[in-house]
Design a protein around this motif. Structure first.
Motif, PDB file in Angstrom:
ATOM      1  N   VAL A 136      -4.434  -8.711   8.527  1.00  0.00           N
ATOM      2  CA  VAL A 136      -3.725  -7.684   9.297  1.00  0.00           C
ATOM      3  C   VAL A 136      -2.223  -7.813   9.093  1.00  0.00           C
ATOM      4  O   VAL A 136      -1.512  -6.815   8.893  1.00  0.00           O
ATOM      5  CB  VAL A 136      -4.083  -7.783  10.798  1.00  0.00           C
ATOM      6  N   VAL A 137      -1.724  -9.034   9.120  1.00  0.00           N
ATOM      7  CA  VAL A 137      -0.284  -9.252   8.940  1.00  0.00           C
ATOM      8  C   VAL A 137       0.150  -8.834   7.540  1.00  0.00           C
ATOM      9  O   VAL A 137       1.175  -8.160   7.360  1.00  0.00           O
ATOM     10  CB  VAL A 137       0.071 -10.737   9.198  1.00  0.00           C
ATOM     11  N   ILE A 138      -0.621  -9.207   6.525  1.00  0.00           N
ATOM     12  CA  ILE A 138      -0.274  -8.874   5.140  1.00  0.00           C
ATOM     13  C   ILE A 138      -0.260  -7.362   4.938  1.00  0.00           C
ATOM     14  O   ILE A 138       0.685  -6.803   4.372  1.00  0.00           O
ATOM     15  CB  ILE A 138      -1.264  -9.537   4.164  1.00  0.00           C
ATOM     16  N   ALA A 139      -1.317  -6.696   5.384  1.00  0.00           N
ATOM     17  CA  ALA A 139      -1.397  -5.244   5.207  1.00  0.00           C
ATOM     18  C   ALA A 139      -0.289  -4.531   5.971  1.00  0.00           C
ATOM     19  O   ALA A 139       0.308  -3.570   5.474  1.00  0.00           O
ATOM     20  CB  ALA A 139      -2.771  -4.744   5.666  1.00  0.00           C
ATOM     21  N   SER A 140       0.020  -5.010   7.180  1.00  0.00           N
ATOM     22  CA  SER A 140       1.072  -4.384   7.988  1.00  0.00           C
ATOM     23  C   SER A 140       2.435  -4.562   7.349  1.00  0.00           C
ATOM     24  O   SER A 140       3.285  -3.663   7.409  1.00  0.00           O
ATOM     25  CB  SER A 140       1.080  -4.988   9.395  1.00  0.00           C
ATOM     26  N   ALA A 141       2.665  -5.715   6.735  1.00  0.00           N
ATOM     27  CA  ALA A 141       3.969  -5.979   6.113  1.00  0.00           C
ATOM     28  C   ALA A 141       4.266  -5.007   4.989  1.00  0.00           C
ATOM     29  O   ALA A 141       5.439  -4.774   4.658  1.00  0.00           O
ATOM     30  CB  ALA A 141       4.000  -7.418   5.593  1.00  0.00           C
ATOM     31  N   ASN A 142       3.229  -4.432   4.407  1.00  0.00           N
ATOM     32  CA  ASN A 142       3.446  -3.468   3.327  1.00  0.00           C
ATOM     33  C   ASN A 142       4.120  -2.190   3.801  1.00  0.00           C
ATOM     34  O   ASN A 142       4.538  -1.365   2.986  1.00  0.00           O
ATOM     35  CB  ASN A 142       2.107  -3.121   2.651  1.00  0.00           C
ATOM     36  N   LEU A 143       4.225  -2.008   5.111  1.00  0.00           N
ATOM     37  CA  LEU A 143       4.960  -0.855   5.634  1.00  0.00           C
ATOM     38  C   LEU A 143       6.461  -1.016   5.404  1.00  0.00           C
ATOM     39  O   LEU A 143       7.206  -0.035   5.430  1.00  0.00           O
ATOM     40  CB  LEU A 143       4.678  -0.680   7.124  1.00  0.00           C
ATOM     41  N   GLY A 144       6.913  -2.263   5.175  1.00  0.00           N
ATOM     42  CA  GLY A 144       8.335  -2.540   5.021  1.00  0.00           C
ATOM     43  C   GLY A 144       9.034  -1.704   3.970  1.00  0.00           C
ATOM     44  O   GLY A 144      10.084  -1.104   4.237  1.00  0.00           O
ATOM     45  N   PRO A 145       8.482  -1.610   2.741  1.00  0.00           N
ATOM     46  CA  PRO A 145       9.158  -0.815   1.715  1.00  0.00           C
ATOM     47  C   PRO A 145       8.822   0.685   1.772  1.00  0.00           C
ATOM     48  O   PRO A 145       9.315   1.438   0.937  1.00  0.00           O
ATOM     49  CB  PRO A 145       8.615  -1.423   0.404  1.00  0.00           C
ATOM     50  N   ILE A 146       7.977   1.104   2.711  1.00  0.00           N
ATOM     51  CA  ILE A 146       7.596   2.519   2.809  1.00  0.00           C
ATOM     52  C   ILE A 146       8.389   3.220   3.894  1.00  0.00           C
ATOM     53  O   ILE A 146       8.938   4.297   3.691  1.00  0.00           O
ATOM     54  CB  ILE A 146       6.076   2.642   3.081  1.00  0.00           C
ATOM     55  N   ILE A 147       8.458   2.596   5.075  1.00  0.00           N
ATOM     56  CA  ILE A 147       9.228   3.161   6.177  1.00  0.00           C
ATOM     57  C   ILE A 147      10.712   2.863   5.929  1.00  0.00           C
ATOM     58  O   ILE A 147      11.083   1.725   5.680  1.00  0.00           O
ATOM     59  CB  ILE A 147       8.771   2.561   7.517  1.00  0.00           C
ATOM     60  N   PRO A 148      11.573   3.878   5.992  1.00  0.00           N
ATOM     61  CA  PRO A 148      12.992   3.635   5.706  1.00  0.00           C
ATOM     62  C   PRO A 148      13.656   2.792   6.796  1.00  0.00           C
ATOM     63  O   PRO A 148      13.218   2.832   7.949  1.00  0.00           O
ATOM     64  CB  PRO A 148      13.572   5.052   5.673  1.00  0.00           C
ATOM     65  N   PRO A 149      14.710   2.031   6.394  1.00  0.00           N
ATOM     66  CA  PRO A 149      15.289   1.919   5.048  1.00  0.00           C
ATOM     67  C   PRO A 149      14.433   1.027   4.163  1.00  0.00           C
ATOM     68  O   PRO A 149      13.851   0.043   4.641  1.00  0.00           O
ATOM     69  CB  PRO A 149      16.648   1.272   5.317  1.00  0.00           C
ATOM     70  N   SER A 150      14.354   1.330   2.894  1.00  0.00           N
ATOM     71  CA  SER A 150      13.484   0.612   1.968  1.00  0.00           C
ATOM     72  C   SER A 150      14.282   0.110   0.780  1.00  0.00           C
ATOM     73  O   SER A 150      14.922   0.891   0.072  1.00  0.00           O
ATOM     74  CB  SER A 150      12.364   1.544   1.482  1.00  0.00           C
ATOM     75  N   ALA A 151      14.233  -1.205   0.559  1.00  0.00           N
ATOM     76  CA  ALA A 151      14.926  -1.787  -0.592  1.00  0.00           C
ATOM     77  C   ALA A 151      14.324  -1.275  -1.898  1.00  0.00           C
ATOM     78  O   ALA A 151      15.039  -1.015  -2.873  1.00  0.00           O
ATOM     79  CB  ALA A 151      14.849  -3.313  -0.533  1.00  0.00           C
TER      80      ALA A 151
END
Length: 426
Positions: A136-151
């Motif tokens: 759950v943590v790994i899959a949720s962390a993938n929101l980081g580069p999708i939801i702005p701001p995104s590196a």
């Protein structure tokens, strides 16, 4: 020359060498066997990182670290817990909502995974099995580069040139990011019901929700200021990232009062290490891109795809399959540097919307962060939980399927990606 570089890279990566140095060694070997001046390597590296827009990445990483150290993460989790903590699978839902909140600050999957892993995994393990908690943590962390701001979107926009802007990509990620989070929450609900996980947390209370909203409002307002300012043209992405750092300092020192001066060296060190890794990947990968260019790989690839199909949707599907395979072996920033110059012009030539294609490219490479054998988030959470990569992979595969399915939805329903940017004039 290219064959030698690619083969050496995979050998070194499989032997466990850090990817940045594996790419650097492969670049050096490619130049050596190509009988080229080795001074090209430092020249290309300096040229790649000597970029004003790239300064946004370390600033956003630092802002994320400051938010965690300053107690903002605790308030985000408390707010999420007040909303969904009592439903079946509630802590997993809290994880996903917390990841959305942190993603709107950090901009990277690694920062989101590290923060969630260190703060919420101990609580998850008390209610669920460890594989479910980690996945759950790994899959949720993938929101980081999708939801702005995104590196990732910043790097893509830089490599794609004038065909797409950072602001447009940021807007393109808003609706898909929210929808992907809802899909993962739906899957978590189904798993919790099937496994009969008991409800956790306190009963849902309007009074408590209002209290947590009041405490968390100033934190949730941060992405509104930063992303809104960037999209509205008040400041650039780099200037917005610096404002995010100042905002995070204000929250930590004035609002939560949990950030202390003695915490700053550790925060700066962690942000510096993460930024250095990203910078090294970008610098070394630029040399590989240079080798691709002088070997006329972009032209050869374009000719190959033209010979296979003239249909833009078939071409898009072929590129997405290639990126899915690449994402399994190459870190995201390195993939952006090496592959955006190859595929972005080709997409325009086929008549694809540059904004739609850019978002699909970012999402596809981001999914590679959770796919074996070299999914970087697998190793991050493995280090935190002490689970083996094999154990984590056995729990993460449903999320991989879900996210690739979501990628297909975005491919064949472009309005999901482009509607919000077009409404705002992009």
């Amino acid at each position: 020359m290219i064959a030698v570089a690619i083969c050496l890279f995979f050998v070194l990566a499989l032997l466990g060498m850090p990817l940045a140095f594996a790419i650097g060694a492969a670049s050096l070997a490619g130049l050596w066997f190509g009988d080229m001046n080795l001074s090209i390597l430092p020249e290309r590296m300096m040229y790649a990182v000597d970029s004003f827009p790239l300064m946004a990445i370390p600033f956003f990483i630092l802002a994320g670290e400051l938010m965690v150290a300053g107690g903002a993460m605790t308030r985000i989790v408390s707010l999420a817990n007040s909303l969904v903590g009592r439903v079946r699978g509630g802590l997993a839902h809290v994880t996903i909502l917390s990841a959305m909140g942190l993603s709107a600050v950090s901009g990277t999957a690694i920062a989101t995974a590290s923060a969630l892993g260190s703060t919420i995994i101990p609580s998850l393990n008390k209610s669920y099995d460890k594989k479910f908690s980690a996945s759950v943590v790994i899959a949720s962390a993938n929101l980081g580069p999708i939801i702005p701001p995104s590196a990732g979107m910043i790097v893509y926009a830089i490599m794609a040139g004038s065909s797409v802007s950072v602001s447009a990509l940021f807007l393109a990620g808003v609706l898909p990011g929210i929808l992907l989070a809802l899909l993962m929450m739906a899957y978590v609900s189904w798993v919790a019901w099937r496994r009969n996980y008991p409800p956790t947390g306190e009963p849902i209370s309007i009074r408590r929700i209002l209290h947590e909203c009041r405490r968390g409002l100033v934190i949730l307002f941060m992405p509104v200021v930063v992303v809104g300012g960037i999209v509205g043209g008040a400041f650039t992405a780099t200037e917005g990232s610096a404002i995010a750092v100042l905002y995070a300092l204000f929250i930590g020192f004035v609002v939560t009062r949990e950030l202390k001066v003695k915490d700053l060296p550790g925060v700066l060190l962690r942000a510096g290490v993460t930024s250095a890794v990203v910078g090294a990947l970008i610098a070394f990968a630029s040399t590989i891109t240079f080798l691709f260019t002088i070997e006329l790989i972009p032209q050869a690839l374009a000719d190959l795809l033209r010979s296979l199909t003239a249909n833009k949707y078939v071409m898009l599907t072929l590129v997405m399959v290639i990126l899915a395979i690449v994402g399994m072996f190459i870190e995201a920033n390195a993939a952006f540097i090496m592959l955006v110059p190859l595929f972005a012009p080709l997409a325009i030539e086929y008549g694809l919307d540059p904004l739609h294609f850019g978002f699909l490219f970012v999402l596809n490479i981001v999914i590679g962060s959770i796919t074996p054998p070299i999914g970087v988030l697998l190793f991050v959470i493995s280090g935190i939980t002490r689970l083996s990569i094999g154990q984590i992979v056995s729990g993460i595969w449903p999320y991989v399927v879900l996210q690739f399915g979501f990628l297909a939805l975005c491919m064949f329903w472009p309005a999901l990606v482009t509607t919000l940017p077009r409404m705002l004039g992009y």
